[in-house]
Write a protein that holds these residues in place. Structure first.
Motif, PDB file in Angstrom:
ATOM      1  N   VAL A   1       0.830  -1.571   0.065  1.00  0.00           N
ATOM      2  CA  VAL A   1       0.014   0.572  -0.037  1.00  0.00           C
ATOM      3  C   VAL A   1       1.379   0.874  -0.003  1.00  0.00           C
ATOM      4  O   VAL A   1       0.381   2.185  -0.562  1.00  0.00           O
ATOM      5  N   ILE A   2       2.056   1.132   1.098  1.00  0.00           N
ATOM      6  CA  ILE A   2       2.689   2.369   0.972  1.00  0.00           C
ATOM      7  C   ILE A   2       3.611   2.780  -0.600  1.00  0.00           C
ATOM      8  O   ILE A   2       3.522   3.723  -0.519  1.00  0.00           O
ATOM      9  N   GLU A   3       3.904   1.626  -0.648  1.00  0.00           N
ATOM     10  CA  GLU A   3       4.252   1.437  -2.141  1.00  0.00           C
ATOM     11  C   GLU A   3       3.702   2.441  -3.460  1.00  0.00           C
ATOM     12  O   GLU A   3       4.361   2.365  -4.985  1.00  0.00           O
ATOM     13  N   THR A   4       2.660   2.105  -3.314  1.00  0.00           N
ATOM     14  CA  THR A   4       1.514   2.389  -4.120  1.00  0.00           C
ATOM     15  C   THR A   4       0.770   3.641  -4.237  1.00  0.00           C
ATOM     16  O   THR A   4      -0.029   4.679  -5.232  1.00  0.00           O
ATOM     17  N   LEU A   5       1.039   3.942  -2.583  1.00  0.00           N
ATOM     18  CA  LEU A   5       0.648   5.518  -2.756  1.00  0.00           C
ATOM     19  C   LEU A   5       1.548   6.434  -3.570  1.00  0.00           C
ATOM     20  O   LEU A   5       2.782   6.241  -3.189  1.00  0.00           O
ATOM     21  N   HIS A   6       1.029   7.314  -4.184  1.00  0.00           N
ATOM     22  CA  HIS A   6       1.629   8.865  -4.553  1.00  0.00           C
ATOM     23  C   HIS A   6       0.877  10.091  -4.428  1.00  0.00           C
ATOM     24  O   HIS A   6      -0.182  10.167  -4.262  1.00  0.00           O
ATOM     25  N   VAL A   7       1.887  10.944  -5.016  1.00  0.00           N
ATOM     26  CA  VAL A   7       1.501  12.120  -4.796  1.00  0.00           C
ATOM     27  C   VAL A   7       0.311  12.431  -6.220  1.00  0.00           C
ATOM     28  O   VAL A   7       1.335  12.217  -7.679  1.00  0.00           O
ATOM     29  N   LYS A   8      -0.200  13.122  -5.954  1.00  0.00           N
ATOM     30  CA  LYS A   8      -1.694  13.670  -7.618  1.00  0.00           C
ATOM     31  C   LYS A   8      -1.351  14.564  -7.733  1.00  0.00           C
ATOM     32  O   LYS A   8      -1.420  15.481  -7.296  1.00  0.00           O
ATOM     33  N   TRP A   9      -0.728  15.257  -8.985  1.00  0.00           N
ATOM     34  CA  TRP A   9      -0.450  16.587  -9.372  1.00  0.00           C
ATOM     35  C   TRP A   9      -1.018  16.366 -11.006  1.00  0.00           C
ATOM     36  O   TRP A   9      -0.299  15.214 -11.849  1.00  0.00           O
ATOM     37  N   ASP A  10      -1.368  17.301 -11.693  1.00  0.00           N
ATOM     38  CA  ASP A  10      -1.619  17.329 -13.204  1.00  0.00           C
ATOM     39  C   ASP A  10       0.108  17.742 -14.001  1.00  0.00           C
ATOM     40  O   ASP A  10      -0.268  16.823 -15.183  1.00  0.00           O
ATOM     41  N   ASN A  11       0.579  18.037 -13.265  1.00  0.00           N
ATOM     42  CA  ASN A  11       1.815  18.278 -14.100  1.00  0.00           C
ATOM     43  C   ASN A  11       3.065  17.395 -13.032  1.00  0.00           C
ATOM     44  O   ASN A  11       3.460  18.124 -11.751  1.00  0.00           O
ATOM     45  N   PRO A  12       3.805  16.086 -13.894  1.00  0.00           N
ATOM     46  CA  PRO A  12       4.965  16.446 -12.645  1.00  0.00           C
ATOM     47  C   PRO A  12       6.533  16.703 -12.648  1.00  0.00           C
ATOM     48  O   PRO A  12       6.886  16.170 -11.320  1.00  0.00           O
ATOM     49  N   ILE A  13       6.355  17.881 -13.328  1.00  0.00           N
ATOM     50  CA  ILE A  13       7.407  18.770 -12.405  1.00  0.00           C
ATOM     51  C   ILE A  13       6.836  19.422 -11.105  1.00  0.00           C
ATOM     52  O   ILE A  13       7.447  19.281 -10.117  1.00  0.00           O
ATOM     53  N   GLU A  14       5.621  19.961 -10.924  1.00  0.00           N
ATOM     54  CA  GLU A  14       5.544  20.722 -10.187  1.00  0.00           C
ATOM     55  C   GLU A  14       5.192  19.227  -8.647  1.00  0.00           C
ATOM     56  O   GLU A  14       5.534  19.421  -8.077  1.00  0.00           O
ATOM     57  N   ALA A  15       4.915  18.380  -9.082  1.00  0.00           N
ATOM     58  CA  ALA A  15       4.520  17.058  -8.146  1.00  0.00           C
ATOM     59  C   ALA A  15       6.492  17.141  -7.872  1.00  0.00           C
ATOM     60  O   ALA A  15       6.605  16.413  -6.710  1.00  0.00           O
TER      61      ALA A  15
ATOM     62  N   MET B   1      16.375   3.261   2.885  1.00  0.00           N
ATOM     63  CA  MET B   1      15.456   2.500   3.261  1.00  0.00           C
ATOM     64  C   MET B   1      14.011   2.483   3.374  1.00  0.00           C
ATOM     65  O   MET B   1      13.378   2.306   3.027  1.00  0.00           O
ATOM     66  N   ASN B   2      14.473   4.638   3.202  1.00  0.00           N
ATOM     67  CA  ASN B   2      12.983   5.099   2.532  1.00  0.00           C
ATOM     68  C   ASN B   2      11.975   5.655   1.901  1.00  0.00           C
ATOM     69  O   ASN B   2      11.956   5.255   0.712  1.00  0.00           O
ATOM     70  N   VAL B   3      13.731   5.812   0.496  1.00  0.00           N
ATOM     71  CA  VAL B   3      13.852   6.226  -0.856  1.00  0.00           C
ATOM     72  C   VAL B   3      13.524   5.238  -1.373  1.00  0.00           C
ATOM     73  O   VAL B   3      12.572   4.571  -2.742  1.00  0.00           O
ATOM     74  N   ASN B   4      13.987   3.876  -0.721  1.00  0.00           N
ATOM     75  CA  ASN B   4      13.443   1.509  -2.057  1.00  0.00           C
ATOM     76  C   ASN B   4      12.133   2.224  -1.958  1.00  0.00           C
ATOM     77  O   ASN B   4      11.579   0.995  -2.771  1.00  0.00           O
ATOM     78  N   ARG B   5      11.134   2.131  -0.838  1.00  0.00           N
ATOM     79  CA  ARG B   5       9.588   2.057  -0.605  1.00  0.00           C
ATOM     80  C   ARG B   5       9.136   3.222  -1.365  1.00  0.00           C
ATOM     81  O   ARG B   5       7.747   2.933  -1.281  1.00  0.00           O
ATOM     82  N   MET B   6       9.560   4.290  -2.248  1.00  0.00           N
ATOM     83  CA  MET B   6       8.712   5.171  -2.304  1.00  0.00           C
ATOM     84  C   MET B   6       7.549   4.773  -4.283  1.00  0.00           C
ATOM     85  O   MET B   6       8.602   4.020  -4.369  1.00  0.00           O
ATOM     86  N   SER B   7       6.964   5.176  -4.096  1.00  0.00           N
ATOM     87  CA  SER B   7       6.446   4.482  -5.197  1.00  0.00           C
ATOM     88  C   SER B   7       6.948   5.288  -6.493  1.00  0.00           C
ATOM     89  O   SER B   7       7.509   5.997  -6.708  1.00  0.00           O
ATOM     90  N   GLU B   8       6.888   4.378  -7.461  1.00  0.00           N
ATOM     91  CA  GLU B   8       7.471   4.913  -9.025  1.00  0.00           C
ATOM     92  C   GLU B   8       6.793   5.449  -9.324  1.00  0.00           C
ATOM     93  O   GLU B   8       7.900   6.083 -10.210  1.00  0.00           O
ATOM     94  N   GLU B   9       5.367   6.151  -8.974  1.00  0.00           N
ATOM     95  CA  GLU B   9       5.438   7.162  -9.926  1.00  0.00           C
ATOM     96  C   GLU B   9       5.763   8.782  -9.450  1.00  0.00           C
ATOM     97  O   GLU B   9       6.181   9.434  -9.607  1.00  0.00           O
ATOM     98  N   ASP B  10       6.034   8.699  -8.122  1.00  0.00           N
ATOM     99  CA  ASP B  10       7.325   9.640  -7.105  1.00  0.00           C
ATOM    100  C   ASP B  10       8.165   9.575  -7.867  1.00  0.00           C
ATOM    101  O   ASP B  10       9.079  10.584  -7.925  1.00  0.00           O
TER     102      ASP B  10
END
Length: 175
Positions: A27-41, A119-128
């Motif tokens: 669940v943690i790894e699939t959560l990500h920031v929702k933003w219209d512009n990936p640069i702003e995200a 250890m934290n970065v490894n868990r970031m979502s691919e989208e982020d």
């Protein structure tokens, strides 16, 4: 018979806990920031996750008041601890050297020296991860490469911050 029951319940409890942890990790790894512009995200993520704290010279000491055009150029100020001395990478140059897939694969799998919290970065979502890559790439190349990490027995020739623990309590053996 009671011993087998207790061991069996313990195994079920451990497996259930592992399964619950695996589900939580997924669940943690699939959560990500929702933003219209990936640069702003990406800019948002770089800001809130503390990338600038190390990868932007003077960011912490200036209370974050470093112009965006000077962000993420790494630093020749090292972090020295029991592992040796490490330097925050110039991410502006790194994203020019790597394609997006290499960036994501590295962020997902890398295990390296402190103080980088892999250890934290490894868990970031691919989208982020991709949003951060696109943002840093949008800044363009700037700056120089930082020194390579050095082993603990060598004295750094650059300024450094010490991360050696001080005034630690003496460990006592438990009987």
């Amino acid at each position: 018979m009671k011993k087998e029951l207790v061991v069996g319940l313990l195994v079920v409890t451990v497996l259930t806990g592992c399964s619950a942890q695996a589900e939580q990790d997924e669940v943690i790894e699939t959560l990500h920031v929702k933003w219209d512009n990936p640069i702003e995200a990406g800019k948002y993520l770089v800001t809130i996750t503390g990338c600038n704290d190390c990868h932007t010279d003077g960011y912490l000491m200036m209370g974050g008041q470093v112009p965006e055009e000077d962000w993420l150029m790494g630093s020749a100020v090292g972090w020295r601890g029991p592992w040796g001395t490490t330097y925050p990478t110039n991410l502006r140059l790194r994203v020019q050297e790597w394609d997006e897939e290499t960036w994501v694969k590295t962020l997902k799998n890398r295990k390296a020296l402190p103080p980088m919290p892999w250890m934290n970065v490894n868990r970031m979502s691919e989208e982020d991860m991709r949003a951060i890559y696109v943002y840093i790439k949008s800044l363009g190349p700037k700056g120089e490469h930082v020194p390579l990490a050095i082993s603990p027995e060598l004295e750094p020739q650059t300024p450094y911050l010490s991360l050696f623990p001080q005034n630690m309590p003496v460990a006592t053996s438990q009987k």
